[in-house]
Design a protein around this motif. Structure first.
Motif, PDB file in Angstrom:
ATOM      1  N   ILE A   7       0.850  -1.194   0.000  1.00 16.10           N
ATOM      2  CA  ILE A   7       0.000   0.000   0.000  1.00 16.10           C
ATOM      3  C   ILE A   7       0.882   1.239   0.000  1.00 16.10           C
ATOM      4  N   ARG A   8       0.722   2.057  -1.029  1.00 15.42           N
ATOM      5  CA  ARG A   8       1.516   3.276  -1.156  1.00 15.42           C
ATOM      6  C   ARG A   8       0.718   4.522  -0.815  1.00 15.42           C
ATOM      7  N   LYS A   9      -0.602   4.426  -0.920  1.00 15.49           N
ATOM      8  CA  LYS A   9      -1.482   5.569  -0.662  1.00 15.49           C
ATOM      9  C   LYS A   9      -2.739   4.996  -0.004  1.00 15.49           C
ATOM     10  N   PRO A  10      -2.956   5.279   1.265  1.00 19.28           N
ATOM     11  CA  PRO A  10      -4.062   4.650   1.994  1.00 19.28           C
ATOM     12  C   PRO A  10      -5.442   5.185   1.586  1.00 19.28           C
ATOM     13  N   ALA A  11      -5.951   4.683   0.502  1.00 16.34           N
ATOM     14  CA  ALA A  11      -7.253   5.098  -0.017  1.00 16.34           C
ATOM     15  C   ALA A  11      -8.381   4.572   0.869  1.00 16.34           C
ATOM     16  N   PRO A  12      -9.492   5.305   0.960  1.00 16.32           N
ATOM     17  CA  PRO A  12     -10.625   4.854   1.771  1.00 16.32           C
ATOM     18  C   PRO A  12     -11.127   3.457   1.388  1.00 16.32           C
ATOM     19  N   PHE A  25      -4.210 -11.846  -9.691  1.00 11.72           N
ATOM     20  CA  PHE A  25      -3.944 -11.212 -10.981  1.00 11.72           C
ATOM     21  C   PHE A  25      -4.082 -12.271 -12.068  1.00 11.72           C
ATOM     22  N   VAL A  26      -4.707 -11.902 -13.198  1.00 12.96           N
ATOM     23  CA  VAL A  26      -4.930 -12.872 -14.266  1.00 12.96           C
ATOM     24  C   VAL A  26      -3.936 -12.705 -15.420  1.00 12.96           C
ATOM     25  N   HIS A  27      -3.430 -11.525 -15.630  1.00 11.70           N
ATOM     26  CA  HIS A  27      -2.534 -11.284 -16.764  1.00 11.70           C
ATOM     27  C   HIS A  27      -1.396 -10.358 -16.347  1.00 11.70           C
ATOM     28  N   SER A  28      -0.512 -10.097 -17.261  1.00 16.25           N
ATOM     29  CA  SER A  28       0.676  -9.308 -16.923  1.00 16.25           C
ATOM     30  C   SER A  28       0.591  -7.851 -17.369  1.00 16.25           C
ATOM     31  N   PHE A  29      -0.573  -7.405 -17.799  1.00 17.82           N
ATOM     32  CA  PHE A  29      -0.728  -6.002 -18.190  1.00 17.82           C
ATOM     33  C   PHE A  29      -0.881  -5.130 -16.946  1.00 17.82           C
ATOM     34  N   TYR A  30      -0.388  -3.904 -17.024  1.00 20.37           N
ATOM     35  CA  TYR A  30      -0.572  -2.972 -15.915  1.00 20.37           C
ATOM     36  C   TYR A  30      -0.489  -1.544 -16.427  1.00 20.37           C
ATOM     37  N   ALA A  31      -1.113  -0.650 -15.675  1.00 19.35           N
ATOM     38  CA  ALA A  31      -1.079   0.764 -16.023  1.00 19.35           C
ATOM     39  C   ALA A  31       0.262   1.357 -15.609  1.00 19.35           C
ATOM     40  N   ALA A  32       0.727   2.307 -16.376  1.00 18.65           N
ATOM     41  CA  ALA A  32       1.952   3.039 -16.046  1.00 18.65           C
ATOM     42  C   ALA A  32       1.592   4.520 -15.970  1.00 18.65           C
ATOM     43  N   PRO A  33       1.025   4.950 -14.830  1.00 19.94           N
ATOM     44  CA  PRO A  33       0.579   6.339 -14.733  1.00 19.94           C
ATOM     45  C   PRO A  33       1.729   7.334 -14.864  1.00 19.94           C
ATOM     46  N   GLU A  34       1.418   8.488 -15.399  1.00 18.95           N
ATOM     47  CA  GLU A  34       2.422   9.539 -15.552  1.00 18.95           C
ATOM     48  C   GLU A  34       2.920  10.047 -14.211  1.00 18.95           C
ATOM     49  N   SER A  35       2.058   9.995 -13.202  1.00 20.23           N
ATOM     50  CA  SER A  35       2.423  10.480 -11.872  1.00 20.23           C
ATOM     51  C   SER A  35       2.278   9.361 -10.847  1.00 20.23           C
ATOM     52  N   ASP A  36       3.284   9.192 -10.005  1.00 13.21           N
ATOM     53  CA  ASP A  36       3.216   8.205  -8.925  1.00 13.21           C
ATOM     54  C   ASP A  36       2.213   8.611  -7.853  1.00 13.21           C
ATOM     55  N   VAL A  38      -0.861   8.904  -7.983  1.00 13.42           N
ATOM     56  CA  VAL A  38      -2.132   8.188  -8.079  1.00 13.42           C
ATOM     57  C   VAL A  38      -2.002   6.704  -7.726  1.00 13.42           C
ATOM     58  N   VAL A  39      -0.801   6.217  -7.495  1.00 11.92           N
ATOM     59  CA  VAL A  39      -0.596   4.796  -7.208  1.00 11.92           C
ATOM     60  C   VAL A  39      -0.972   4.512  -5.752  1.00 11.92           C
ATOM     61  N   ALA A  40      -2.025   3.728  -5.570  1.00 10.72           N
ATOM     62  CA  ALA A  40      -2.474   3.354  -4.227  1.00 10.72           C
ATOM     63  C   ALA A  40      -1.857   2.031  -3.785  1.00 10.72           C
ATOM     64  N   ILE A  41      -1.737   1.087  -4.715  1.00  9.35           N
ATOM     65  CA  ILE A  41      -1.124  -0.217  -4.437  1.00  9.35           C
ATOM     66  C   ILE A  41      -0.087  -0.507  -5.506  1.00  9.35           C
ATOM     67  N   GLU A  42       1.005  -1.035  -5.060  1.00  8.18           N
ATOM     68  CA  GLU A  42       2.069  -1.492  -5.955  1.00  8.18           C
ATOM     69  C   GLU A  42       2.288  -2.976  -5.676  1.00  8.18           C
ATOM     70  N   ALA A  43       2.625  -3.716  -6.701  1.00 14.20           N
ATOM     71  CA  ALA A  43       2.992  -5.120  -6.549  1.00 14.20           C
ATOM     72  C   ALA A  43       4.268  -5.327  -7.357  1.00 14.20           C
ATOM     73  N   GLU A  44       4.778  -6.528  -7.341  1.00 14.02           N
ATOM     74  CA  GLU A  44       6.023  -6.780  -8.071  1.00 14.02           C
ATOM     75  C   GLU A  44       5.967  -8.120  -8.791  1.00 14.02           C
ATOM     76  N   ALA A  51      -0.599  -1.542  -9.232  1.00 15.79           N
ATOM     77  CA  ALA A  51      -1.668  -2.529  -9.160  1.00 15.79           C
ATOM     78  C   ALA A  51      -3.029  -1.891  -8.880  1.00 15.79           C
ATOM     79  N   MET A  52      -3.023  -0.651  -8.383  1.00 15.21           N
ATOM     80  CA  MET A  52      -4.277   0.067  -8.147  1.00 15.21           C
ATOM     81  C   MET A  52      -4.003   1.563  -8.159  1.00 15.21           C
ATOM     82  N   ILE A  53      -4.898   2.292  -8.814  1.00 14.82           N
ATOM     83  CA  ILE A  53      -4.803   3.749  -8.769  1.00 14.82           C
ATOM     84  C   ILE A  53      -5.993   4.313  -8.009  1.00 14.82           C
ATOM     85  N   TRP A  54      -5.766   5.459  -7.422  1.00 16.36           N
ATOM     86  CA  TRP A  54      -6.820   6.243  -6.767  1.00 16.36           C
ATOM     87  C   TRP A  54      -6.503   7.693  -7.061  1.00 16.36           C
TER      88      TRP A  54
END
Length: 83
Positions: A7-12, A25-36, A38-44, A51-54
């Motif tokens: 958890i990188r950003k504690p979203a409600p 996770f079902v596939h290996s696609f992921y979003a690459a947001p321009e700004s970190d 918005v990243v609420a969850i990161e995985a590796e 893994a999640m944006i907010w």
């Protein structure tokens, strides 16, 4: 498969979901947001990935499948419905 969340950003919507929770996770696609900011969850998987944006009060998106992620996935969906 299953992957551990950082958890990188504690979203409600993450209320009751602990650091290190595993999500499905079902596939290996992921979003690459321009700004970190918005990243609420990161995985590796070979590399860290978003893994999640907010963004703001009402924009959430997950790369994993909450509906297939057992108890904690259902908690996330419950939290979302209660926003």
């Amino acid at each position: 498969g299953w992957n551990q969340a950082r958890i990188r950003k504690p979203a409600p919507v993450l209320s009751g979901i602990d650091e290190g929770t595993h999500f499905y996770f079902v596939h290996s696609f992921y979003a690459a947001p321009e700004s970190d900011d918005v990243v609420a969850i990161e995985a590796e998987y070979h590399v860290p990935f978003c893994a999640m944006i907010w963004n703001g009060a009402n924009l959430y998106a997950t790369q994993f499948h909450p509906e297939k992620s057992q108890e904690k996935g259902l908690q996330l969906l419950k939290n979302f419905a209660e926003l």
